[in-house]
Design an enzyme around this catalytic site. Sequence first.
Site, short mmCIF file in Angstrom:
data_model
loop_
_atom_site.label_atom_id
_atom_site.label_comp_id
_atom_site.label_asym_id
_atom_site.label_seq_id
_atom_site.Cartn_x
_atom_site.Cartn_y
_atom_site.Cartn_z
N CYS A 30 5.46 -17.71 -12.98
CA CYS A 30 4.32 -18.49 -12.47
C CYS A 30 3.56 -17.72 -11.39
CB CYS A 30 4.86 -19.82 -11.93
SG CYS A 30 3.68 -20.79 -10.99
N CYS A 33 2.94 -19.63 -8.15
CA CYS A 33 4.21 -19.75 -7.41
C CYS A 33 4.44 -18.50 -6.56
CB CYS A 33 5.38 -19.94 -8.38
SG CYS A 33 5.30 -21.42 -9.38
#
Length: 106
Positions: A30, A33
């Site tokens: 991600c 993230c």
Amino acid sequence: MIEILTDENFEEKVQAASVPVLVDFYADWCGPCKMMGPILEMIAEEYQDKLIVAKLNVDQSPKTTMAYQVRSIPYLAILQSGELKNSILGAVSKEEVEQALASAGL
């Protein structure tokens, strides 16, 4: 320092914590993230006596991810004694994380 959480240690680390816990639900793949990483490091350092900052990999810990109904990441959950006090969805600024912490009583 950022704690690493798993399905196996989540209850013990979060429920038994004497201070609130900021849990970063994330995945290695991600991009947003990864953007949160440096911000969470700063929060962990600045709030070290008042807050535990922890990460939980959603791919490796599906039980906890489902229990907290995490459907999109990054998802930050502010928990006290396992109870959700506030949450943030998506990549946000350090200031936005601090605002969420303040509204949760930190």
